[in-house]
Motif scaffolding. Structure first.
Motif, PDB file in Angstrom:
ATOM      1  N   THR A 190      -8.131  -2.460  -1.518  1.00 22.25           N
ATOM      2  CA  THR A 190      -8.158  -3.884  -0.568  1.00 22.25           C
ATOM      3  C   THR A 190      -9.231  -5.172  -0.743  1.00 22.25           C
ATOM      4  OG1 THR A 190      -6.514  -2.166   0.963  1.00 22.25           O
ATOM      5  CG2 THR A 190      -7.325  -4.059   1.997  1.00 22.25           C
TER       6      THR A 190
ATOM      7  N   ASP B 146      -7.293   8.796   6.563  1.00 25.40           N
ATOM      8  CA  ASP B 146      -6.925   8.672   5.641  1.00 25.40           C
ATOM      9  C   ASP B 146      -6.987   6.726   5.748  1.00 25.40           C
ATOM     10  OD1 ASP B 146      -7.366  10.919   4.078  1.00 25.40           O
ATOM     11  OD2 ASP B 146      -5.269  11.118   4.872  1.00 25.40           O
TER      12      ASP B 146
ATOM     13  N   GLU C  16     -10.742   4.316  -3.164  1.00 27.43           N
ATOM     14  CA  GLU C  16     -10.820   3.155  -3.539  1.00 27.43           C
ATOM     15  C   GLU C  16      -9.057   2.570  -2.726  1.00 27.43           C
ATOM     16  OE1 GLU C  16     -10.398   1.782  -7.123  1.00 27.43           O
ATOM     17  OE2 GLU C  16     -12.251   2.830  -6.712  1.00 27.43           O
ATOM     18  N   GLU C  17      -8.620   3.329  -1.797  1.00 31.33           N
ATOM     19  CA  GLU C  17      -7.597   1.837  -1.302  1.00 31.33           C
ATOM     20  C   GLU C  17      -8.524   1.031   0.010  1.00 31.33           C
ATOM     21  OE1 GLU C  17      -3.710   3.184   1.650  1.00 31.33           O
ATOM     22  OE2 GLU C  17      -5.911   3.459   2.741  1.00 31.33           O
TER      23      GLU C  17
ATOM     24  N   ALA D 246      -5.473   4.281  -6.072  1.00 27.19           N
ATOM     25  CA  ALA D 246      -5.820   3.031  -4.370  1.00 27.19           C
ATOM     26  C   ALA D 246      -4.287   3.574  -3.911  1.00 27.19           C
ATOM     27  CB  ALA D 246      -5.952   1.763  -4.386  1.00 27.19           C
ATOM     28  N   ARG D 247      -2.966   3.657  -4.939  1.00 30.72           N
ATOM     29  CA  ARG D 247      -1.984   3.761  -4.466  1.00 30.72           C
ATOM     30  C   ARG D 247      -1.507   2.682  -4.207  1.00 30.72           C
ATOM     31  NH1 ARG D 247      -0.008   8.760  -0.891  1.00 30.72           N
ATOM     32  NH2 ARG D 247      -2.875   8.257  -0.060  1.00 30.72           N
ATOM     33  N   ILE D 248      -1.675   0.982  -4.690  1.00 27.05           N
ATOM     34  CA  ILE D 248      -1.570  -0.244  -3.953  1.00 27.05           C
ATOM     35  C   ILE D 248      -1.424  -0.591  -5.545  1.00 27.05           C
ATOM     36  CG2 ILE D 248      -2.914  -2.506  -3.853  1.00 27.05           C
ATOM     37  CD1 ILE D 248      -4.879  -0.752  -3.171  1.00 27.05           C
TER      38      ILE D 248
ATOM     39  N   PHE E 119      -7.573   1.244   4.288  1.00 27.10           N
ATOM     40  CA  PHE E 119      -6.438  -0.044   4.420  1.00 27.10           C
ATOM     41  C   PHE E 119      -7.268  -1.108   5.461  1.00 27.10           C
ATOM     42  CE2 PHE E 119      -4.195  -2.895   6.508  1.00 27.10           C
ATOM     43  CZ  PHE E 119      -4.191  -4.359   5.262  1.00 27.10           C
TER      44      PHE E 119
ATOM     45  N   THR F 243       1.156  -1.348   0.331  1.00 26.14           N
ATOM     46  CA  THR F 243      -0.148  -0.426  -0.267  1.00 26.14           C
ATOM     47  C   THR F 243       0.512   1.210  -0.156  1.00 26.14           C
ATOM     48  OG1 THR F 243      -0.145  -0.207   2.378  1.00 26.14           O
ATOM     49  CG2 THR F 243      -2.118  -1.489   1.226  1.00 26.14           C
ATOM     50  N   ARG F 244       0.588   2.828  -0.698  1.00 22.82           N
ATOM     51  CA  ARG F 244       0.502   3.808  -0.531  1.00 22.82           C
ATOM     52  C   ARG F 244       2.537   3.356  -1.544  1.00 22.82           C
ATOM     53  NH1 ARG F 244      -2.185   6.864   3.350  1.00 22.82           N
ATOM     54  NH2 ARG F 244      -3.828   5.515   3.791  1.00 22.82           N
TER      55      ARG F 244
ATOM     56  N   PRO G 179      -8.749   8.655  -3.900  1.00 24.66           N
ATOM     57  CA  PRO G 179      -7.711   7.970  -3.225  1.00 24.66           C
ATOM     58  C   PRO G 179      -7.937   6.937  -2.025  1.00 24.66           C
ATOM     59  CG  PRO G 179      -6.666   9.557  -4.011  1.00 24.66           C
ATOM     60  CD  PRO G 179      -8.414  10.226  -3.600  1.00 24.66           C
ATOM     61  N   VAL G 180      -8.199   7.622  -0.460  1.00 24.89           N
ATOM     62  CA  VAL G 180      -8.623   6.264   0.243  1.00 24.89           C
ATOM     63  C   VAL G 180      -9.726   5.777  -0.047  1.00 24.89           C
ATOM     64  CG1 VAL G 180      -9.651   6.837   3.054  1.00 24.89           C
ATOM     65  CG2 VAL G 180      -8.353   8.539   1.837  1.00 24.89           C
TER      66      VAL G 180
END
Length: 256
Positions: free
Chosen positions: A143, A236, A138-139, A106-108, A239, A83-84, A135-136
């Motif tokens: 996940t 934030d 979609e994370e 999502a930055r995954i 996940f 993640t991130r 972004p949060v």
């Protein structure tokens, strides 16, 4: 192959005489955790204990370290997730890890099958108050999907235009757990919890003007919700919200 399946397969092989006890002992040495260089110890038993494999936290690690951890994990887990991960780091990881997929919003980064079928019944509904919260949100969504849960998304339905939410009541009614992501004043989870008959997980984001104090304002709003049935995770933390939603569905499945 999951950790449970791998352990069962090894024990069956020993019982059938296909693997001798000495070889099995060597395999079991790294079954609980396995060192990666001098910088990490991968927890291979986490999925046996919690139902979810260990996830790699990207910030603070070099691309080389993330890639090395992923390679150790890929043979023991059907999905390996970090993640991130910023786009520049993702570009470097793509060169080091075969079959890596990147979810930019999502930055995954993940090593996973192209399609993942839901493993449990039920649906996780995920709502975002505004586009800046995506972004949060979609994370949380990615996940949950990578963890084997069915997800339904509903974006940009904040309280400033409450009719957008009310015209999508079917999403609230069809979900078994709801994750509600909001910044600014963070009012959306209270509204949703007043309409829904399932658990609501509220996720405050750091989106907002100066007096939002980097997400503290929505966090306090959500903690002080007058609607019953709202749980709150950290600022934030998409996940963490997804894993909590997954635990709720898994527990409900076990109780059937």
């Amino acid at each position: 192959m999951s950790q449970t399946e791998a352990l069962q397969s090894l024990l069956n092989a020993v019982a059938a005489g296909e693997v001798n006890p000495e070889v099995a002992l060597e395999k079991l040495k790294h079954f609980a955790f396995e060192p990666v260089g001098d910088f990490a110890k991968v927890d291979h038993h986490r999925s046996l204990r919690t139902g979810f494999p260990e996830t790699i936290w990207g910030p603070g690690k070099t691309p080389e370290q993330i890639a090395a951890i992923m390679e150790v994990m890929r043979d023991r887990n059907p999905v390996v997730m970090a993640t991130r991960i910023d786009p520049a780091v993702s570009d470097q990881l793509q060169e080091k890890v075969i079959g890596l997929r990147y979810y930019p919003t999502a930055r995954i980064c993940a090593i996973s099958p192209i399609t993942i079928e839901p493993q449990y019944p039920g649906t996780i509904g995920i709502l975002s108050a505004g586009t800046a919260d995506l972004p949060v949100a979609e994370e949380a969504a990615v996940t949950a999907e990578l963890s084997g849960f069915r997800v339904q998304r509903l974006w940009d339905v904040g309280v400033a235009g409450i009719h957008r939410l009310l015209s999508n009541r079917h999403v609230l009614e069809s979900a078994n757990v709801l994750i509600v992501v909001a910044g600014m004043e963070g009012a959306l989870p209270s509204v949703v919890a007043g309409l829904a008959d399932c658990p609501v997980i509220a996720v405050p984001t750091s989106v907002g003007y100066g007096a939002s104090f980097g997400g503290l304002a929505p966090l306090l709003t959500m903690l002080n919700s007058c609607a019953a049935g709202v749980g709150v995770v950290n600022i934030d933390n998409g996940f963490g919200a997804a894993i909590l939603a997954g635990q709720i569905l898994r527990t409900a499945y076990k109780l059937q």
